[in-house]
Design a protein around this motif. Structure first.
Motif, PDB file in Angstrom:
ATOM      1  N   GLN A  61      61.187  39.716  38.684  1.00 18.78           N
ATOM      2  CA  GLN A  61      60.226  39.532  37.609  1.00 18.78           C
ATOM      3  C   GLN A  61      60.272  38.069  37.185  1.00 18.78           C
ATOM      4  O   GLN A  61      61.338  37.494  36.982  1.00 18.78           O
ATOM      5  N   CYS A 106      55.396  38.600  34.949  1.00 16.80           N
ATOM      6  CA  CYS A 106      55.888  39.565  33.968  1.00 16.80           C
ATOM      7  C   CYS A 106      55.854  38.968  32.569  1.00 16.80           C
ATOM      8  O   CYS A 106      56.424  37.900  32.324  1.00 16.80           O
ATOM      9  N   TYR A 172      52.566  43.621  36.056  1.00 16.44           N
ATOM     10  CA  TYR A 172      53.739  44.496  35.957  1.00 16.44           C
ATOM     11  C   TYR A 172      53.634  45.362  34.707  1.00 16.44           C
ATOM     12  O   TYR A 172      53.620  44.862  33.581  1.00 16.44           O
TER      13      TYR A 172
END
Ligand SMILES: Cc1cc2nc3c(=O)[nH]c(=O)nc-3n(C[C@H](O)[C@H](O)[C@H](O)COP(=O)(O)O)c2cc1C
Ligand code: SF4
Length: 700
Positions: A61, A106, A172
C-alpha cells in the motif's frame, strides 16, 4: 525439465484493461518494512519476483497523502514529485524481467493515526481511528471539501503512478486500510448525505475514485479495485451478501477485481488456523458478477489447487503474497516442471512481524527475503565456493540444514552430522504440535534438496565429541546443536532462580515434546516466553483432557503473536477449549499442589492448586561441544580447522526464521573476510537537503 501440461492454463496471458499479463501469477500487494526508507532494497526484492516469473508484481500500500499515513508502519509514499524517482526505480526494476508493475494507491482514511504528519485523520464519521495499535486519536467526519480534496489527491497520485511507469493502478477499499471501505461499512458510515445510507450512496466514493483513476490514467494503465469480501463479524460488518452487492453494482467499473477477506488478520491467516485455499468459499461466485478478471488469494502453493481455481471459474488470476515471499521463483519452478523445488510458505506469518515491528521483512522459509540488496543474497543462487574445502556442519536443525544446503550449492564438500535419527532439530517434534504441521516444510524442503546433492553427506545417529571433530579434519566447522528449555523460571520477568520443590512434577516443553505426559490432571503452564510455545502446549494438553491453567506475566497469552496477527485467535481457541487464563502473574514459588504467583501489577500473591507445572520460561544454548572446542582452541590449527563457528540457537536461541537466517549467513560468508570498519550490510542514506542552521534559527 519441462512443465506438466496440466499447468499450461497457468501460463496463459490475461488481458487486464489496456495491459496484458503474460501469465496468471499475480503477486498481490504486500508491505515489507522497507517502503520509503529502503527504496533500492525494495526495488531489488520486487525485481527478483519478476525474475522468478510472476506476471504481475505489485507494490505494498502506497500512501497517497500525509493526511493518511500509518507510521510506525513503513510503506511507500506517493505524496508529491519527490517520491517519483523512488517509485520509478521500483517499476523499472520490475519491468527489467518482463512483469507488469502495480502500484497500490492507498488513502488509509480512518485507519491512519498520522503520528508522523500530525494531520487530523478523517473518515465518514467522528470516530476513533481504527488502527491496530489503539492510538488515542480520533478522526473527524469528512466535509464535501475533504471529499473533493481526496479525489484530487487520488487523481494526482494516479498520474504520478503513470509517470513512474506503472501498468496497474489500484483503488484500495479493503481490510480497513483502504479509506473507501469505511464508507462502504454501515458501522463506520453513519452519514445522512449522499455518501451515506443506501448501498449506492456508501459505494459512491469508491465509484468516484475508480472513475477518476480511469479518467486520469485508464488509457495506458489498468485500474484495479481491491475490495473486502467479508469481515467475518456477521451483519455488523461488511458481509458476503453486501460485498457481492457492491461488486455487482460496480461490476464493470474497474479493469480488475482483487478480492480479500477483511481485516488483515482474516486475510493473512496463519497455517495454525487456516489451510491453503481458505478464502475460496468467500470468493466463489463473485467472478460471475463481472466480465472483468478476478484475482484472489489463500496461501496458494499447490499448482493443482491453482489450476482448479481457474478451471472451476473461481479466479482468473492466482494472487499470492506469502507464497511469493517464501519462493519468489514459484512460477518459474512450475513452468520448468520443478515442483519439488518449490519452497512452500509455512504460514507462520513471521513476514507480517517485520511490518508490525517496523523492521525489514523476513521469512522463515526464504532467508534472502529483505536481504537481496543490502547483503546481495538471492533466493536461488549463491556464489561458488572460494576454495576446495571440506565443511563439517554439526546439527541438522533449521540452522544446520540451511547451512549444509547452501554450502552444498556453493560446491563445498559438506558433511552434516546429526546426533538423532531424524533431520529437523526442534522441528522434528514441534511439527507434531496442534496446527504446526506445515512448519515441517522447513525441514522437508531442505532435506529433499540436500538428498540430491552428491557433495553433501548426512550422518545420522552421530553425536560428535570434541575429539571426533578434531580428528575429522574439516577446514571449516559450523556447530548448530540447537537449544533446550530451562527447568527454572529464569526468563524476562524472573532473573534469579526461585524456590521450586523437587516433589512438584515439573515438565519443560522438551519433556512434553519427547512424549512425557504430566501424571496429573490439573496442570499450570507458566509462560514467560510469549511466543507460540506456551499457547500451543496449552492447546495440546487441553485436548488431551488435562485441566489447564495458563499463567503469564503479560496481559495476553502468547503476546508476541500479536506481531503474527495470531494472538486473538490463540486466546479464543484456548478459551473455547476451557483453558483457564490467569490474570497477569509472575511465578514466585512452586511446591506440590501449591504454585504461587504474584500479580504482575501489585505483587500480591495467589496460590494455584495445580498438580504439575509446565515451565515455558526461556531456552539455553546447547553449546557444550562449542565450549569444549573453545577450550582446545590451541589444537584447532594442528587439526586443520581454519574456522569454527557456533550458529543458530546454539549461539543464541531465537525464532526458526532467525536460525535459518543464521545458517544462510554462515554459508554466504564462508571464505570472506569482513572489511575493517565495514557494516555487515549496505544501507541507503537519504540525500541531505541544503541546510543553514543560522538562517533556520532566525539569525540575520
Ligand atoms: C507481510 C504482508 C504484508 C501485506 N501488506 C499488504 C498491503 O500492503 N496491502 C494489501 O492490500 N494487502 C497486504 N497484505 C495482504 C496480502 O496481499 C494478501 O491478501 C494476504 O496475505 C493473503 O494472501 P496470501 O495467502 O497469498 O499471503 C499483506 C500480507 C503480508 C503477508
Ligand atoms: S514468513 Fe512464514 S508465512 Fe511469511 S512467507 Fe515466509 S514462510 Fe510464509
Amino acid at each position: 525439465m519441462s512443465r506438466d501440461p496440466r499447468y499450461d492454463l497457468l501460463f496463459e496471458p490475461v488481458r487486464i484493461g489496456p495491459v496484458t499479463t503474460k501469465n496468471r501469477f499475480f503477486q498481490v500487494p504486500h508491505c515489507n518494512g522497507m517502503g520509503y526508507r529502503d527504496p533500492s532494497a525494495l526495488a531489488t526484492m520486487r525485481a527478483i519476483k519478476a525474475q522468478g516469473g510472476w506476471g504481475v508484481v505489485c507494490s505494498e500500500q502506497a500512501e497517497i497523502h500525509p493526511s493518511a499515513e500509518i507510521c510506525p508502519f513503513i510503506e511507500l509514499r506517493v505524496w508529491d514529485d519527490q517520491d517519483l524517482p523512488m517509485l520509478a526505480r521500483i517499476a523499472d526494476a520490475i519491468h527489467t524481467y518482463g512483469a507488469l508493475a502495480g502500484l497500490q494507491l492507498c488513502h488509509n482514511g480512518m485507519n491512519a493515526p498520522n503520528l508522523y504528519s500530525r494531520e487530523i485523520p478523517f473518515g465518514p464519521a467522528d470516530l476513533p481511528v481504527a488502527s491496530s495499535l489503539l492510538d488515542p486519536v480520533q478522526a473527524r467526519a469528512m466535509t464535501k471539501g475533504d471529499l473533493r480534496d481526496l479525489r484530487r489527491w487520488h487523481r494526482d497520485a494516479a498520474r504520478r503512478a503513470r509517470r513512474a511507469d506503472y501498468d496497474l493502478v489500484y483503488v484500495y477499499a479493503g481490510k480497513l486500510f483502504g479509506g473507501p471501505m469505511f464508507f462502504l461499512s454501515r458501522r463506520y458510515n453513519t452519514r445522512t448525505d449522499e455518501y451515506g445510507g443506501s448501498l449506492e450512496n456508501r459505494a459512491r466514493l469508491l465509484r468516484e475514485l475508480i472513475e477518476d483513476t480511469k479518467e486520469a490514467v485508464g488509457d495506458r494503465c489498468a485500474v484495479a479495485c481491491r475490495i473486502s469480501v467479508d469481515e467475518l463479524i456477521g451483519e455488523q460488518g461488511l458481509h458476503a451478501d453486501e460485498a457481492r452487492d457492491v461488486i455487482a453494482y460496480l461490476a464493470e467499473t474497474p479493469d480488475l477485481w482483487d478480492l480479500t477477506l477483511s481485516s488483515w488478520d482474516n486475510d493473512s491467516q496463519s497455517s495454525r488456523f487456516a489451510a491453503e485455499g481458505y478464502q475460496e468459499p468467500f470468493v466463489r461466485g463473485i467472478k460471475q458478477l463481472t466480465t472483468k478478471p478476478v484475482v484472489g488469494v489463500g496461501r496458494f502453493t499447490s499448482p493443482d489447487m491453482m489450476v482448479r481455481m481457474v478451471r472451476q471459474g473461481v479466479l482468473d488470476l492466482i494472487g499470492a503474497a506469502r507464497p511469493s515471499i517464501a519462493d519468489p521463483f514459484l512460477p518459474q519452478k512450475i513452468e520448468q516442471g520443478r515442483i519439488e523445488d518449490i519452497r512452500e510458505c509455512i504460514g507462520c506469518n513471521i513476514c507480517v512481524s517485520g511490518d508490525y515491528t517496523a523492521s525489514i521483512i523476513r521469512c522463515t522459509q526464504n532467508p534472502s527475503m529483505g536481504e537481496e540488496w543490502r547483503r546481495g543474497w538471492h533466493p536461488e543462487r549463491i556464489r561458488a565456493r572460494h576454495a576446495e574445502a571440506q565443511v563439517l556442519v554439526i546439527g541438522a536443525g533449521p540452522a544446520g540444514l540451511e547451512a549444509a544446503m547452501m554450502l552444498g550449492r556453493r560446491g563445498y564438500d559438506v558433511t552434516l552430522a546429526e546426533r538423532g535419527t531424524q533431520l529437523g532439530g526442534r522441528l522434528v517434534r514441534e511439527r507434531t504440535l496442534p496446527g504446526l504441521a506445515a512448519w515441517g516444510r522447513v525441514v522437508d524442503y531442505r532435506a529433499s534438496q540436500i538428498a540430491r546433492m552428491p557433495n553433501v553427506a548426512i550422518y545420522r545417529d552421530n553425536a560428535l565429541s570434541a575429539d571426533d571433530v578434531l580428528a575429522f579434519g574439516a577446514a571449516y566447522v559450523a556447530i548448530a546443536t540447537g537449544s533446550h528449555w530451562r527447568r527454572d523460571a529464569v526468563s524476562r520477568s524472573v532473573l534469579e532462580a526461585i524456590p521450586i520443590d523437587p516433589q512438584l512434577p515439573l515438565l519443560t516443553p522438551d519433556d512434553l515434546l519427547q512424549g512425557a505426559r504430566p501424571a496429573a490432571h490439573s496442570v499450570l503452564i507458566y509462560d514467560d516466553d510469549h511466543y507460540y510455545m506456551g499457547g500451543v502446549l496449552a492447546e495440546h494438553l487441553a485436548t488431551q483432557g488435562h485441566a489447564v491453567t495458563l499463567a503469564t506475566p503479560a496481559a495476553e497469552v502468547s503476546m508476541w503473536t500479536r506481531n503474527t496477527m495470531e494472538q486473538p485467535r490463540i486466546q479464543r481457541r484456548l478459551l473455547e477449549l476451557g483453558v483457564r487464563i490467569a490474570p497477569p502473574r509472575v511465578l514466585t514459588a512452586a511446591a506440590a499442589g501449591r504454585i504461587e504467583l504474584a500479580c504482575a501489577f501489585t505483587g500480591q500473591c495467589q496460590v494455584f492448586e495445580s498438580e504439575a507445572l509446565i515451565m515455558v520460561s526461556s531456552r539455553l544454548p546447547s553449546n557444550e561441544l562449542s565450549r569444549a572446542l573453545e577450550q582446545r582452541a590451541a589444537e584447532l590449527a594442528d587439526a586443520g580447522i581454519e574456522h569454527l563457528e557456533t550458529i543458530g540457537d546454539a549461539c543464541a536461541p531465537g525464532t526458526i526464521a532467525a536460525a535459518v537466517f543464521a545458517g544462510r549467513r554462515y554459508a554466504e560468508e564462508l571464505g570472506t573476510e569482513p572489511r575493517e570498519g565495514a557494516l555487515p550490510f549496505r544501507r541507503e542514506v537519504a540525500e541531505l537537503l541544503p541546510f543553514d542552521v543560522r538562517q533556520l534559527l532566525g539569525e540575520p
